[in-house]
Design a protein around this motif. Structure first.
Motif, mmCIF file in Angstrom:
data_model
loop_
_atom_site.group_PDB
_atom_site.id
_atom_site.type_symbol
_atom_site.label_atom_id
_atom_site.label_comp_id
_atom_site.label_asym_id
_atom_site.label_seq_id
_atom_site.Cartn_x
_atom_site.Cartn_y
_atom_site.Cartn_z
ATOM 1 N N ILE A 22 80.003 31.389 56.399
ATOM 2 C CA ILE A 22 79.663 31.293 54.976
ATOM 3 C C ILE A 22 78.367 32.070 54.690
ATOM 4 N N LYS A 23 78.049 32.186 53.392
ATOM 5 C CA LYS A 23 76.740 32.779 53.058
ATOM 6 C C LYS A 23 75.634 31.873 53.593
ATOM 7 N N GLY A 24 75.817 30.594 53.406
ATOM 8 C CA GLY A 24 74.887 29.636 54.003
ATOM 9 C C GLY A 24 73.741 29.263 53.084
ATOM 10 N N VAL B 78 83.670 26.481 44.899
ATOM 11 C CA VAL B 78 83.002 27.016 43.693
ATOM 12 C C VAL B 78 83.157 28.544 43.680
ATOM 13 N N TRP B 79 82.902 29.174 44.832
ATOM 14 C CA TRP B 79 83.080 30.627 44.932
ATOM 15 C C TRP B 79 84.541 31.011 44.640
ATOM 16 N N LYS B 80 85.451 30.243 45.209
ATOM 17 C CA LYS B 80 86.887 30.566 45.078
ATOM 18 C C LYS B 80 87.297 30.574 43.595
ATOM 19 N N GLN C 227 85.343 31.024 41.049
ATOM 20 C CA GLN C 227 84.703 32.146 40.341
ATOM 21 C C GLN C 227 85.439 33.450 40.604
ATOM 22 N N ARG C 228 85.878 33.583 41.803
ATOM 23 C CA ARG C 228 86.582 34.821 42.177
ATOM 24 C C ARG C 228 87.908 34.907 41.412
ATOM 25 N N ALA C 229 88.617 33.765 41.344
ATOM 26 C CA ALA C 229 89.902 33.745 40.632
ATOM 27 C C ALA C 229 89.670 34.053 39.152
ATOM 28 N N SER D 240 74.794 38.372 38.564
ATOM 29 C CA SER D 240 75.385 38.706 39.869
ATOM 30 C C SER D 240 76.119 40.041 39.813
ATOM 31 N N TYR D 241 76.875 40.239 38.753
ATOM 32 C CA TYR D 241 77.653 41.493 38.631
ATOM 33 C C TYR D 241 76.743 42.699 38.437
ATOM 34 N N MET D 242 75.662 42.443 37.745
ATOM 35 C CA MET D 242 74.688 43.515 37.536
ATOM 36 C C MET D 242 74.119 43.946 38.891
ATOM 37 N N ASP E 34 72.992 49.015 41.804
ATOM 38 C CA ASP E 34 72.302 49.704 42.900
ATOM 39 C C ASP E 34 73.266 50.273 43.929
ATOM 40 N N THR E 35 74.379 49.553 44.149
ATOM 41 C CA THR E 35 75.334 50.000 45.169
ATOM 42 C C THR E 35 75.909 51.365 44.800
ATOM 43 N N THR E 36 76.412 51.483 43.573
ATOM 44 C CA THR E 36 77.008 52.760 43.165
ATOM 45 C C THR E 36 75.912 53.820 43.051
ATOM 46 N N ILE F 269 73.308 46.443 55.899
ATOM 47 C CA ILE F 269 73.235 45.219 56.720
ATOM 48 C C ILE F 269 73.600 44.048 55.826
ATOM 49 N N ASP F 270 74.432 43.162 56.321
ATOM 50 C CA ASP F 270 74.851 42.021 55.511
ATOM 51 C C ASP F 270 74.726 40.771 56.373
ATOM 52 N N GLN F 271 74.972 39.643 55.776
ATOM 53 C CA GLN F 271 74.650 38.403 56.472
ATOM 54 C C GLN F 271 75.687 37.317 56.256
ATOM 55 N N ARG F 272 75.991 36.589 57.281
ATOM 56 C CA ARG F 272 76.783 35.370 57.181
ATOM 57 C C ARG F 272 76.166 34.324 58.108
ATOM 58 N N GLY F 273 76.540 33.073 57.929
ATOM 59 C CA GLY F 273 76.064 32.027 58.828
ATOM 60 C C GLY F 273 77.219 31.102 59.165
ATOM 61 N N LEU G 31 83.792 49.721 56.759
ATOM 62 C CA LEU G 31 83.810 48.525 55.904
ATOM 63 C C LEU G 31 82.728 48.553 54.824
ATOM 64 N N PRO G 32 82.554 49.669 54.096
ATOM 65 C CA PRO G 32 81.455 49.695 53.120
ATOM 66 C C PRO G 32 81.622 48.643 52.030
ATOM 67 N N PHE G 33 82.872 48.211 51.793
ATOM 68 C CA PHE G 33 83.102 47.193 50.759
ATOM 69 C C PHE G 33 83.457 45.842 51.397
ATOM 70 N N ASN G 34 83.195 45.722 52.702
ATOM 71 C CA ASN G 34 83.600 44.546 53.476
ATOM 72 C C ASN G 34 85.126 44.443 53.560
ATOM 73 N N ALA G 35 85.606 43.269 53.957
ATOM 74 C CA ALA G 35 87.044 43.057 54.100
ATOM 75 C C ALA G 35 87.303 41.576 53.924
ATOM 76 N N PRO H 125 88.770 37.858 52.351
ATOM 77 C CA PRO H 125 88.781 37.181 51.044
ATOM 78 C C PRO H 125 87.589 37.510 50.155
ATOM 79 N N ARG H 126 86.456 37.950 50.758
ATOM 80 C CA ARG H 126 85.267 38.243 49.930
ATOM 81 C C ARG H 126 85.065 39.738 49.761
ATOM 82 N N ILE H 127 86.117 40.515 49.947
ATOM 83 C CA ILE H 127 85.991 41.971 49.790
ATOM 84 C C ILE H 127 85.495 42.288 48.367
ATOM 85 N N CYS H 128 84.755 43.376 48.253
ATOM 86 C CA CYS H 128 84.157 43.754 46.966
ATOM 87 C C CYS H 128 85.202 43.810 45.845
ATOM 88 N N LEU H 129 84.869 43.178 44.722
ATOM 89 C CA LEU H 129 85.801 43.194 43.584
ATOM 90 C C LEU H 129 85.713 44.501 42.798
HETATM 91 C C1 HEM Z 1 79.610 51.840 46.066
HETATM 92 C C2 HEM Z 1 79.587 50.733 45.392
HETATM 93 C C3 HEM Z 1 79.744 49.356 45.985
HETATM 94 C C4 HEM Z 1 79.629 48.943 47.277
HETATM 95 C C5 HEM Z 1 79.322 49.774 48.514
HETATM 96 C C6 HEM Z 1 79.855 47.518 47.289
HETATM 97 C C7 HEM Z 1 79.824 46.743 48.434
HETATM 98 C C8 HEM Z 1 80.039 45.394 48.439
HETATM 99 C C9 HEM Z 1 79.938 44.561 49.613
HETATM 100 C C10 HEM Z 1 79.551 45.035 51.004
HETATM 101 C C11 HEM Z 1 80.219 43.298 49.236
HETATM 102 C C12 HEM Z 1 80.242 42.053 50.113
HETATM 103 C C13 HEM Z 1 78.954 41.297 49.972
HETATM 104 C C14 HEM Z 1 78.993 39.991 50.736
HETATM 105 O O1 HEM Z 1 79.961 39.248 50.638
HETATM 106 O O2 HEM Z 1 78.026 39.712 51.447
HETATM 107 C C15 HEM Z 1 80.508 43.321 47.822
HETATM 108 C C16 HEM Z 1 80.850 42.218 47.085
HETATM 109 C C17 HEM Z 1 81.031 42.249 45.731
HETATM 110 N N1 HEM Z 1 81.031 43.341 44.923
HETATM 111 FE FE1 HEM Z 1 80.683 45.246 45.481
HETATM 112 N N2 HEM Z 1 80.104 47.099 46.009
HETATM 113 C C18 HEM Z 1 80.053 48.184 45.181
HETATM 114 C C19 HEM Z 1 80.247 48.205 43.821
HETATM 115 C C20 HEM Z 1 80.581 47.126 43.065
HETATM 116 C C21 HEM Z 1 80.805 47.142 41.641
HETATM 117 C C22 HEM Z 1 80.751 48.376 40.752
HETATM 118 C C23 HEM Z 1 81.068 45.858 41.264
HETATM 119 C C24 HEM Z 1 81.364 45.285 39.906
HETATM 120 C C25 HEM Z 1 80.730 45.509 38.817
HETATM 121 C C26 HEM Z 1 81.047 45.051 42.461
HETATM 122 C C27 HEM Z 1 81.282 43.703 42.507
HETATM 123 C C28 HEM Z 1 81.242 42.931 43.630
HETATM 124 C C29 HEM Z 1 81.399 41.496 43.622
HETATM 125 C C30 HEM Z 1 81.648 40.622 42.409
HETATM 126 C C31 HEM Z 1 81.274 41.074 44.942
HETATM 127 C C32 HEM Z 1 81.307 39.639 45.451
HETATM 128 C C33 HEM Z 1 82.685 39.275 45.887
HETATM 129 C C34 HEM Z 1 82.735 37.877 46.443
HETATM 130 O O3 HEM Z 1 81.734 37.343 46.922
HETATM 131 O O4 HEM Z 1 83.830 37.322 46.376
HETATM 132 N N3 HEM Z 1 80.740 45.850 43.529
HETATM 133 N N4 HEM Z 1 80.398 44.603 47.367
#
Ligand code: HEM
Length: 605
Positions: free
Chosen positions: A158-160, A182-184, A186-188, A375-377, A382-384, A446-450, A519-523, A525-529
């Motif tokens: 978990i995030k922890g 609670v997370w589940k 929100q995700r849905a 959170s969405y902000m 910063d990621t993009t 770098i990311d984190q889980r516990g 895995l830049p967006f992870n993988a 159930p919590r993969i980036c939305l």
């Molecule tokens: C290059 C751009 C992006 C990268 C590399 C990226 C990467 C990631 C990563 C690694 C996570 C997992 C974080 C974790 O669980 O510890 C994540 C989660 C998430 N990302 Fe992105 N992200 C990007 C852009 C976006 C954008 C544009 C949005 C929406 C506006 C977004 C929304 C989310 C959300 C809502 C989560 C949480 C999902 C959850 O916990 O169920 N991301 N992202």
């Protein structure tokens, strides 16, 4: 000590938590020493000094005893599961304090996350227990272990609480900051909003890309420019403004227009907290957002010690109040607007709705709406921005890739035409460039889980390996940066920027054999939305910029003082020796002092 957990304070009450920790650390040994001394009775002749020594010594002795007991318990639990303990760093000083100081020093002065790689290499492993201050802290770049944590073993990772408490005042109950049901929920709730590529998103990108091009055109000529078409800008700052303005419109439907404000000037800019310092900090909202985010990151790094620092005041209070002052009236207005829409019996048009309008249509909980949007902000901006910054950096370092991607862009989408989702899909080389940038400079490096109270067992990833036991409530840092650069999985060219890797069948083989090495967006159930949205936005930006710019090169002469690449890097192996800028991380990877580049505009942009 579980009895003390009965008094576990609420997530925001960090002082209460500190009290609980102090009770554990000092209270229990002192009380035990007191009971022991009292039981000796008055007859035992112990001087006051001896008593003071006993009381004082009880604390470290108790801590050491607890460490030994923990160790014994861990070994027993590991054995019972047919597993072994994660290899441990054996530092020179008690509590591995020397190792901790090395990591902290490298964090300030070294290459991004290099200290962790040095330690992993030193021990010849991909998963290692740093065991800092007598407490387990595991780091890993093992694709099998990361895969297990994110997918098959998801329920025990978990995030922890430690992470959640550090972010509570900034993110509250947003999707990033919750686990379990609670997370589940929100995700849905949020998923329908990301279900398709919306025309409106492209309209937002276009509006701000136009503003970006105008900002570029209006930037002053750099010192010594030989042509009136040359511009020198901090690209990191420019894309930061583009993603900020886009995010605020996408989420809130509000206009921030940071691209309309003066840019840092080449040759005059000073070093800021991350990139170059801006004269105009974009007003209180952006400033407050940055400050609150930075404090949350610091809290995570300070681990259990941060409440001590904030004993006399919440260091993010002023920032969170400024954020709320910006956000609350917008939420109120959206609620009123939603009421009127319902009165008119109209349904919400998901093609054009902002995220705020969507949330307001599904819940009336204002706090929850605020927390989600913040959170969405944080997730999306910063990621993009980081992806675009490092893509521009790599394009500047590799002119032939710049020319190839520009040709593809200009033939699919001639100058002045606006890209659509279909146009972007028809540019495989552009996608390959983005993937290669995401691979070498993972925006979340770098990311984190516990582990949960049940602990976990990481399955073996190589023949002959034993499963690794991870005790309950143990933090694990997973190093996407090193995972995605690993020559053992990516081959001997793993550190090179080669977009062909994503197109050429032969070069693509390592990824096809094991997709978990990217895995830049992870993988799981919590993969980036926002993955698709991020690809769309980054592609759009690059198309519009490269339509209008004919050349791109780095301008190290404009890097502000204090952010120059250290001289001794040049002789070092790997990417350290290749780098022309200083990558650092504060959750998201960035360029210290900003990415200063020179570009030549086509003619009139
Ligand atoms: C290059 C751009 C992006 C990268 C590399 C990226 C990467 C990631 C990563 C690694 C996570 C997992 C974080 C974790 O669980 O510890 C994540 C989660 C998430 N990302 Fe992105 N992200 C990007 C852009 C976006 C954008 C544009 C949005 C929406 C506006 C977004 C929304 C989310 C959300 C809502 C989560 C949480 C999902 C959850 O916990 O169920 N991301 N992202």
């Amino acid at each position: 000590m579980a009895i003390l957990d009965i008094f576990r304070p609420s997530l925001r009450n960090y002082r209460g938590l500190l009290l609980l920790q102090c009770a554990r650390l000092f209270g229990v040994p002192l009380v035990a020493a007191h009971i022991g001394l009292s039981s000796l009775g008055r007859s035992t002749a112990l001087s006051s000094l001896a008593r003071v020594v006993i009381y004082t010594a009880s604390v470290p002795l108790f801590a050491a005893g607890r460490g030994l007991l923990d160790d014994w318990r861990q070994r027993r639990a590991a054995r019972s599961m047919g597993a072994v303990l994660v290899p441990r760093v054996e530092g020179k000083w008690p509590g591995n304090i020397d190792v901790m100081l090395f990591i902290l020093a490298e964090f300030e002065t070294g290459y991004v996350l290099q200290s962790f790689k040095t330690l992993l290499d030193q021990y010849g492993v991909k998963t290692l227990n740093l065991r800092l201050l007598w407490s387990d802290l595991i780091i890993t770049m093992d694709s099998g272990h990361i895969k297990y944590m994110l997918t098959d073993g998801f329920s025990s990772w978990i995030k922890g609480e430690q992470f959640i408490r550090a972010y509570e005042s900034f993110l509250g109950g947003g999707i990033f900051n919750r686990d379990g049901h609670v997370w589940k929920e929100q995700r849905a709730l949020a998923r329908p909003f990301f279900a398709r590529d919306r025309v409106r998103d492209f309209q937002i990108f276009e509006r701000h890309a136009t503003a970006m091009l105008a900002a570029l055109r209006n930037a002053p000529l750099p010192p010594g420019a030989k042509s009136p078409l040359v511009r020198a800008v901090d690209m990191q700052d420019l894309v930061g403004r583009f993603t900020m303005d886009s995010a605020v419109e996408f989420l809130f439907g509000a206009e921030l227009n940071t691209l309309g404000k003066p840019l840092p000037v080449a040759g005059k800019a000073q070093i800021g907290k991350k990139g170059s310092k801006s004269d105009d900090e974009f007003g209180s909202f952006v400033q407050a957002f940055e400050a609150a985010q930075l404090r949350a990151v610091e809290r995570v790094n300070e681990r259990w010690m941060w409440p001590l620092k904030e004993l006399f005041g919440d260091h993010s209070r002023i920032a969170t109040e400024a954020i709320d002052a910006f956000v609350q009236p917008i939420i109120e207005a959206a609620i009123a607007e939603d009421r009127e829409r319902r009165d008119r019996d109209e349904t919400l048009d998901m093609e054009t709705a902002t995220m705020l309008q969507y949330f307001v249509s599904v819940t009336s909980d204002k706090k929850m709406i605020r927390d989600q949007l913040i959170s969405y902000m944080m997730a999306g901006r910063d990621t993009t921005g980081s992806l675009l910054t490092f893509t521009m950096y790599l394009l500047a370092l590799h002119p032939h890739v710049f020319r190839t991607v520009q040709e593809e862009i200009r033939s699919a989408c001639p100058v002045d035409s606006i890209p659509s989702f279909e146009t972007i899909r028809s540019m495989p080389y552009l996608r390959a460039v983005l993937n290669e940038s995401l691979r070498l400079f993972a925006p979340v490096p770098i990311d984190q889980r516990g582990t949960t109270a049940a602990g976990s067992v990481l399955p073996p990833t190589n023949p002959g390996d034993r499963p690794l036991y991870v005790p309950p409530h143990t933090d694990m840092y997973y190093l996407l940066l090193h995972l995605q650069r690993d020559p053992d999985t990516w081959g001997s060219t793993s550190l090179e920027f080669d977009p062909d890797r994503w197109i050429n069948e032969e070069k693509l083989k390592p990824f096809l054999a094991n997709p978990m090495i990217f895995l830049p967006f992870n993988a799981g159930p919590r993969i980036c939305l926002g993955q698709q949205l991020a690809y769309n936005q980054a592609s759009f930006f690059l198309v519009r910029l490269l339509q209008n710019v004919s050349s791109l090169e780095l301008s190290p002469e404009f890097i502000p003082a204090g952010a120059e690449v250290p001289q001794n890097w040049k002789t070092q192996p790997g990417r350290v020796g290749l780098e022309q800028v200083w990558p650092k991380t504060a959750v998201i990877i960035y360029v210290k002092g900003g990415l200063w580049v020179r570009m030549r505009l086509n003619d009139e942009v």
